[in-house]
Design an enzyme around this catalytic site. Sequence first.
Site, mmCIF file in Angstrom:
data_model
loop_
_atom_site.group_PDB
_atom_site.id
_atom_site.type_symbol
_atom_site.label_atom_id
_atom_site.label_comp_id
_atom_site.label_asym_id
_atom_site.label_seq_id
_atom_site.Cartn_x
_atom_site.Cartn_y
_atom_site.Cartn_z
ATOM 1 N N HIS A 182 0.868 -1.177 0.000
ATOM 2 C CA HIS A 182 0.000 0.000 0.000
ATOM 3 C C HIS A 182 0.910 1.234 0.000
ATOM 4 C CE1 HIS A 182 -3.785 -2.222 0.709
ATOM 5 N NE2 HIS A 182 -2.949 -3.097 1.267
ATOM 6 N N GLY A 200 -5.609 1.476 5.314
ATOM 7 C CA GLY A 200 -6.351 1.627 6.562
ATOM 8 C C GLY A 200 -7.546 2.542 6.440
ATOM 9 N N GLU A 224 -10.200 2.040 8.417
ATOM 10 C CA GLU A 224 -11.401 1.320 8.856
ATOM 11 C C GLU A 224 -11.923 1.800 10.205
ATOM 12 O OE1 GLU A 224 -9.190 -1.932 6.422
ATOM 13 O OE2 GLU A 224 -8.637 -0.293 7.748
ATOM 14 N N THR A 258 -9.284 -0.928 1.352
ATOM 15 C CA THR A 258 -10.679 -0.631 1.642
ATOM 16 C C THR A 258 -11.107 0.739 1.126
ATOM 17 O OG1 THR A 258 -10.398 -1.886 3.697
ATOM 18 C CG2 THR A 258 -12.409 -0.606 3.479
ATOM 19 N N TYR A 288 -10.731 -2.610 -3.048
ATOM 20 C CA TYR A 288 -11.536 -3.747 -2.603
ATOM 21 C C TYR A 288 -12.819 -3.921 -3.422
ATOM 22 C CZ TYR A 288 -9.226 -4.841 1.898
ATOM 23 O OH TYR A 288 -8.372 -5.256 2.887
ATOM 24 N N HIS A 326 -3.240 -13.314 0.950
ATOM 25 C CA HIS A 326 -3.628 -13.605 2.339
ATOM 26 C C HIS A 326 -4.112 -15.054 2.474
ATOM 27 C CE1 HIS A 326 -3.450 -9.309 2.251
ATOM 28 N NE2 HIS A 326 -4.708 -9.105 1.880
ATOM 29 N N ASP A 378 2.191 -6.928 2.216
ATOM 30 C CA ASP A 378 1.018 -6.094 2.500
ATOM 31 C C ASP A 378 1.454 -4.790 3.163
ATOM 32 O OD1 ASP A 378 -1.689 -5.522 2.367
ATOM 33 O OD2 ASP A 378 -2.187 -6.522 4.248
#
Length: 388
Positions: free
Chosen positions: A63, A68, A70, A99, A130, A224, A285
Site C-alpha cells: 500500500h 487503513g 477502517e 478498503t 476492494y 492472504h 502487505d
Amino acid sequence: MFTLIRGADVYAPEPLGRKDVLLCGGQIILVKRHIDLPKTLDVQVVEAEGKYLVPGLIDSHVHIIGGGGEGGPATRTPELRITQAVRAGITTVIGVIGTDGTTRTAAELVTKARGLEAEGISCYCHVGNYHIPVRTITGAIEDDMLLIDRIIGVGEVAISDHRSSQPTKEELAKVASQARIGGMLSGKAGIVNVHIGAGESRLDLLFEVADTTELPLTSFCPTHVNRTEKLFQAGLTFAEKGGVIDFTTSTIPQFLEDGEVNAPQAVRRALEAGVNENLLTMTSDGQGSLPDFNAKGELIGMTAADVGSLHRALQAAIVEEGVAPEQALKTVTQNPASVLKLHQKGRIAAGMDGDVLLLDGDWNVDSLWAKGKCMMENKEMLTKDTFG
C-alpha cells in the site's frame, strides 16, 4: 561506471556457486567464475566473499500511498518511504489500494509509483481497490492498462470479507475479462489481485468463475491465503489446479493465535504437500492496516504492516523452516516476476536489470543495488527519503 561484485555465493535463484557479477548501465552484464577487467576501466570492486548474492526482492503487494481508515480518518496508515524498501532488500514494488477507494485514488497511486521510480527502485501498480465496480483513471480497465505505463493489473479486489462489495460471480468474471484483455493488448500481466478475507466462502468464487467461464484460474492471484488453516487448505487445492497462491508476511500475535499460518511455515508446508514451487509467492502487505475485528465486525485494534517482514519471512523460511534457499528465494524473486510479466526482474543473469541484493552469512541484508545503483553498502544507507 562498472561495479564488480567479486566472489559471492550466487543464487540466481538456483545455486550457481561462487561467481563474480558485473553491473553497468543499470543491468547485469556478466556472471562468471572470475572476471578480469582492464585496469584502464573505471571499476568499483566490491569484495563479497562469504556473502550470498541474490536477485533484489520483489514485493508485489504494498500500500504505497498508505491504507487503513477502517477506524476513521485517524487510522489511515502512512505511505511507503524509499528507505523502508531499501532496508528490506526490496528493489521492485507493486502498489495497491485497499478498503478506502475514495480518498486513496488510482491517480495518486500512479503518481507515487513514479515518485518511487525517481527515487531509485522499480514500481508498478494495480488499478482499483476492494470494491467493484473498479474505479479507473480513464473510465475503462483496458484503457488504463494500455495507456498508463505503471498500471499492470487490477486489485486488490476483496471477496469473502465483510469489507468487500460482495461481488457476484458475473461481476468478478467481467473484471477478470477486462483485465485479461487489457493485459493482452498492452503486453502486461493483466491479473486480478484478490484479497481473501476470513469468510467461510474462502476461494469458492474464484473456482466458480474458472468452472463456468473460459477464464483460467491464472487470471487471479489470491493473497492472504495463509489467513486461516481452512483457507490455507483451500489454497493448496487452488495451486493443485494450477493457480498461484500468495502468503502474507506481515502479521500480529493475535492473528497467529486465531489460526493464521505463519508465512514461512506456509511455504514449507505447501512444498511438503507437493505444490509446484513456481506457484508460491510471499508479499508483505506493507503499509496496509492490520485491523482486528470482534465477532460483531467492530474494530478493536489496528497496526500497520511492514515491508521489512518480507525479508524476515525469507530468512525464517531458510533458517528456521529448512526450506532450500533457491525455493524460498523463488517466492520473492522469480515467481512474482513471472506472474507479473516483469521479464527483466527476478533473476541473476546477463541482460537482466541490475537489481542485486547481498546478504551476509546469516541471510541478513548487507548491500543493495537497484537498476545498477548502489542504495545500501555494508549495511549503511546511501539513499535517503526525499523529505527526510
